[in-house]
Design a protein around this motif. Sequence first.
Motif, PDB file in Angstrom:
ATOM      1  N   LEU A  76      -6.807   4.253   2.563  1.00  0.00           N
ATOM      2  CA  LEU A  76      -7.526   3.656   3.694  1.00  0.00           C
ATOM      3  C   LEU A  76      -6.620   2.865   4.625  1.00  0.00           C
ATOM      4  O   LEU A  76      -7.040   2.474   5.703  1.00  0.00           O
ATOM      5  CB  LEU A  76      -8.643   2.730   3.179  1.00  0.00           C
ATOM      6  CG  LEU A  76      -9.797   3.401   2.454  1.00  0.00           C
ATOM      7  CD1 LEU A  76     -10.867   2.373   2.128  1.00  0.00           C
ATOM      8  CD2 LEU A  76     -10.373   4.533   3.298  1.00  0.00           C
ATOM      9  N   ALA A 125       0.478  -6.592  -0.607  1.00  0.00           N
ATOM     10  CA  ALA A 125       0.112  -6.010  -1.894  1.00  0.00           C
ATOM     11  C   ALA A 125      -0.506  -4.649  -1.639  1.00  0.00           C
ATOM     12  O   ALA A 125      -0.968  -4.377  -0.532  1.00  0.00           O
ATOM     13  CB  ALA A 125      -0.900  -6.905  -2.630  1.00  0.00           C
ATOM     14  N   ASP A 173      -2.382  -7.224   2.913  1.00  0.00           N
ATOM     15  CA  ASP A 173      -2.112  -8.141   4.038  1.00  0.00           C
ATOM     16  C   ASP A 173      -2.554  -7.607   5.391  1.00  0.00           C
ATOM     17  O   ASP A 173      -2.085  -8.045   6.425  1.00  0.00           O
ATOM     18  CB  ASP A 173      -0.628  -8.529   4.078  1.00  0.00           C
ATOM     19  CG  ASP A 173       0.308  -7.337   4.200  1.00  0.00           C
ATOM     20  OD1 ASP A 173      -0.165  -6.188   4.080  1.00  0.00           O
ATOM     21  OD2 ASP A 173       1.511  -7.555   4.413  1.00  0.00           O
ATOM     22  N   SER A 230      -5.070   5.470  10.558  1.00  0.00           N
ATOM     23  CA  SER A 230      -5.334   4.115  11.059  1.00  0.00           C
ATOM     24  C   SER A 230      -4.611   3.806  12.354  1.00  0.00           C
ATOM     25  O   SER A 230      -5.092   3.010  13.140  1.00  0.00           O
ATOM     26  CB  SER A 230      -4.998   3.069   9.997  1.00  0.00           C
ATOM     27  OG  SER A 230      -3.936   3.456   9.191  1.00  0.00           O
ATOM     28  N   ASN A 256       0.811  -1.203   0.000  1.00  0.00           N
ATOM     29  CA  ASN A 256       0.000   0.000   0.000  1.00  0.00           C
ATOM     30  C   ASN A 256       0.850   1.260   0.000  1.00  0.00           C
ATOM     31  O   ASN A 256       0.450   2.283  -0.551  1.00  0.00           O
ATOM     32  CB  ASN A 256      -0.963  -0.019   1.189  1.00  0.00           C
ATOM     33  CG  ASN A 256      -1.942   1.139   1.142  1.00  0.00           C
ATOM     34  OD1 ASN A 256      -2.411   1.504   0.062  1.00  0.00           O
ATOM     35  ND2 ASN A 256      -2.222   1.724   2.284  1.00  0.00           N
TER      36      ASN A 256
END
Length: 495
Positions: A278, A321, A313, A247, A171
């Motif tokens: 995200l 990924a 993941d 996050s 990401n």
Amino acid sequence: MKPEASMVHGPKASLPATRPALTPAAPKDLPSVDRLLRDPAVALLVAAHGHALVAAQARELLDAWRAEALQGQLPKERLDGIAQALRERCDARLTPRMRRVINLTGTVLHTNLGRALLADAALQQVLACMGSPNNLEFDLAQGARGDRDSLVEDLLCEITGAEAATVVNNNAAAVLLGIAALAGGGREVIVSRGELVEIGGAFRMPDVMAAAGAKLVEVGTTNRTHPKDYEAAIGPATALLVKVHTSNYAIQGFTSSVDEATLAPIAKAHGLPLMTDLGSGSLVDLAQWGLPAEPLPQQMLKDGCDVVTFSGDKLLGGPQAGLIVGTREHIQRIRKFPMKRALRLSKLPLAALEATLRLYLKPDRLTQDLPTLRHLTRPVAHIEAQAARLLGPLRQAVAPRFEVRAASMRGQIGSGSLPVETLPSAGLALAPVLPGKRGMGRALDDLQAALRSLPLPIVARVQADELWMDLRCLDEGPREAEFLAQLPSLAEALR
Ligand SMILES: *Cc1c(COP(=O)(O)O)cnc(C)c1O
């Protein structure tokens, strides 16, 4: 001997007081490499591993022993075990550095322990396709060159409702690529000051902007950002608006931020794309299992985002990924950007990702088939029952040095997901048996070291002068049996 067994390093047994005097060996007592290789036991090693490895290890072993002999510190008796010592050296050299461990930390997506575990379907797909040529970039229907993205694009579009999708290495790469493709060349990107996150390692939003060749324009304040802040910052050099999911931290109290649904019309009115990172981004609504809700990529697209990025993941439960979904126009710009080639996903995780995404076509089976969701949704009553089963055997293994009790615990989702929320869980708490609190830290360090030295290392956590084994991630059945199989080695290490 199993290679793993040679990795056990129990505390050294203390030597008896009446130890017989040992005769020191002289360097000339050591065999030459050639002679050692002709030893029948060593010849078997050569037959198994070849001459090069065994000869190299023999040379290193003899060098080390010669140095000890020169100091008068090599007991003659040790020479009898030279073939065995060489075997252990060869085994240690051949033992992989990456090893399985048992995760009893209570953190389901543990970044240091490899994050999401692959589902059986993903493992099988990797096994089936990686030892063989495959259609990675070959269109079997047309007999022409294909695009690796096409293996997962339809699936991602179906699951998220996106027009188009592409995938990269992780990401962090997705965010870097998205910004570089849409706002590189010194153009301006507007981000709220409350969202300039650091994910860990060297991933900090301002640095990512700079690396992507974009100019960061901060708006609002740490705790409050309003729509008018974005409006005021938009100018002729603006190329992109970016939202970042916070996050791994939470800003509480007197706060306000502008959500995607509010920001999208502002972006549209100025003809600018809106991208949102995200982080975890669950593809299914976690609230249906009583878990804290995480933003869904499908909702972000509905709210008007042009590009949405998230990890493979984390909550998705697949391989490492970076997934990028969005409008056809913007995904096409990202895909065509030269940096994409450098960040593309390799065939190995791509195989696992495709199989993982296919599991989402059967959403009612996810809590069984996807390990991440299986662990996150495991009923506390099941974990408690498991704690009750394991209590007796563990007690026996660590007695008399530690006491064990079954206990309620609180775990975490992990990987920066939902940092404020904890998962009610259960497990076993081990306390050192000591007259006072003295030596407490030492006893717990010893216990953790013993657990890490097991053939299948166990990673747990220290909390309030106890070692806590949170059992949420210990699947019942074969995995639980593996835990029990470590107990004799643990008893040995603590003796
Ligand atoms: C985890 C995270 C990233 C990085 O994702 P990786 O897949 O680890 O590269 C980026 N942004 C946010 C908000 C994250 O939570």
